[in-house]
Design a protein around this motif. Sequence first.
Motif, PDB file in Angstrom:
ATOM      1  N   ALA A  76       0.812  -1.235   0.054  1.00  0.00           N
ATOM      2  CA  ALA A  76      -0.095   0.182   0.129  1.00  0.00           C
ATOM      3  C   ALA A  76       0.684   1.280   0.070  1.00  0.00           C
ATOM      4  O   ALA A  76       0.220   2.294  -0.017  1.00  0.00           O
ATOM      5  N   GLY A  77       2.087   1.135  -0.146  1.00  0.00           N
ATOM      6  CA  GLY A  77       3.084   2.474   0.308  1.00  0.00           C
ATOM      7  C   GLY A  77       3.371   3.024  -1.154  1.00  0.00           C
ATOM      8  O   GLY A  77       2.486   2.879  -2.084  1.00  0.00           O
ATOM      9  N   ASP A  78       4.064   4.011  -1.093  1.00  0.00           N
ATOM     10  CA  ASP A  78       4.516   5.038  -2.213  1.00  0.00           C
ATOM     11  C   ASP A  78       4.849   4.136  -3.511  1.00  0.00           C
ATOM     12  O   ASP A  78       5.327   3.037  -3.436  1.00  0.00           O
ATOM     13  N   GLU A  79       4.481   4.711  -4.601  1.00  0.00           N
ATOM     14  CA  GLU A  79       4.679   4.148  -6.148  1.00  0.00           C
ATOM     15  C   GLU A  79       5.963   4.654  -6.499  1.00  0.00           C
ATOM     16  O   GLU A  79       6.060   6.037  -6.504  1.00  0.00           O
ATOM     17  N   ILE A  80       7.013   3.877  -6.591  1.00  0.00           N
ATOM     18  CA  ILE A  80       8.319   4.511  -7.204  1.00  0.00           C
ATOM     19  C   ILE A  80       8.617   3.855  -8.635  1.00  0.00           C
ATOM     20  O   ILE A  80       8.325   2.730  -8.807  1.00  0.00           O
ATOM     21  N   THR A  81       9.222   4.793  -9.625  1.00  0.00           N
ATOM     22  CA  THR A  81       9.766   4.135 -10.871  1.00  0.00           C
ATOM     23  C   THR A  81      11.248   4.708 -10.916  1.00  0.00           C
ATOM     24  O   THR A  81      11.486   5.816 -10.529  1.00  0.00           O
ATOM     25  N   VAL A  82      12.040   3.964 -11.422  1.00  0.00           N
ATOM     26  CA  VAL A  82      13.584   4.054 -11.434  1.00  0.00           C
ATOM     27  C   VAL A  82      13.832   4.106 -13.015  1.00  0.00           C
ATOM     28  O   VAL A  82      13.694   2.926 -13.666  1.00  0.00           O
ATOM     29  N   GLY A  83      14.748   5.046 -13.609  1.00  0.00           N
ATOM     30  CA  GLY A  83      15.317   4.881 -14.836  1.00  0.00           C
ATOM     31  C   GLY A  83      16.570   4.090 -14.594  1.00  0.00           C
ATOM     32  O   GLY A  83      17.517   4.686 -13.798  1.00  0.00           O
ATOM     33  N   VAL A  84      16.933   3.047 -15.551  1.00  0.00           N
ATOM     34  CA  VAL A  84      18.287   2.609 -15.518  1.00  0.00           C
ATOM     35  C   VAL A  84      18.803   2.715 -16.977  1.00  0.00           C
ATOM     36  O   VAL A  84      18.251   2.513 -17.621  1.00  0.00           O
ATOM     37  N   THR A  85      20.118   3.182 -17.136  1.00  0.00           N
ATOM     38  CA  THR A  85      20.646   3.387 -18.520  1.00  0.00           C
ATOM     39  C   THR A  85      22.019   2.571 -18.442  1.00  0.00           C
ATOM     40  O   THR A  85      22.616   2.519 -17.337  1.00  0.00           O
TER      41      THR A  85
END
Length: 216
Positions: A76-85
Amino acid sequence: AGVCTPRWRVVADKQQLRETRWDDFPLPAFLKPAHEGSSKGIRSGSRVESAEQLVATARTMLESYEQPIMVEEFIAGDEITVGVTGNSPSRILGIMRVLPKIKSEYFVYSLEVKRDWQRLVQYECPAQLETAILERITEASLKSFTALGCRDVARVDFRIGREGTPYFMEINPLPGLNPNYSDLCIMAGKMGWTYRSLIATILKAARDRYPQCVSE
């Protein structure tokens, strides 16, 4: 690979669904097609409160998407998205938190929300989280990228549990690159990248893997 995930099961077909007991599965749960992207199948009704609702939703999704359905413990916590290159080494482009403008007990970053993102969410990048949590997200993102054989670019999604643990949700090895609304492009812009520099970085990572194909 040492990356935390929610508790999960994959339901391959209706027979397996009938034969599986759900009494011991943590609720609420979240259901999604196992082989999709761009939030296909991620809807407001994907979160279920009971075993009966879980079975009914899974049956409908098996019929609609004609593929296995993943059932996950809902975090139920925070939604996080991470970019990796990049490759060997890969690096973090940015860590972005998706914040609902309309507060609710259970936020779902669903297809409906993404279609109306300017009204419904705001994007916080860099994410304003504790340093220790950001370090765990960074480590889990790079581990996931390597373990799943991604190359050049990917976007990794997490939810943060109540105890601060980042739970891996999924990785998108071909993230959207629309400059107007794709999460990776929004993230890059907030980190000071131009769209041109983002595309050039991805292209360079691919070219570096095949130097024999590059003509001077």
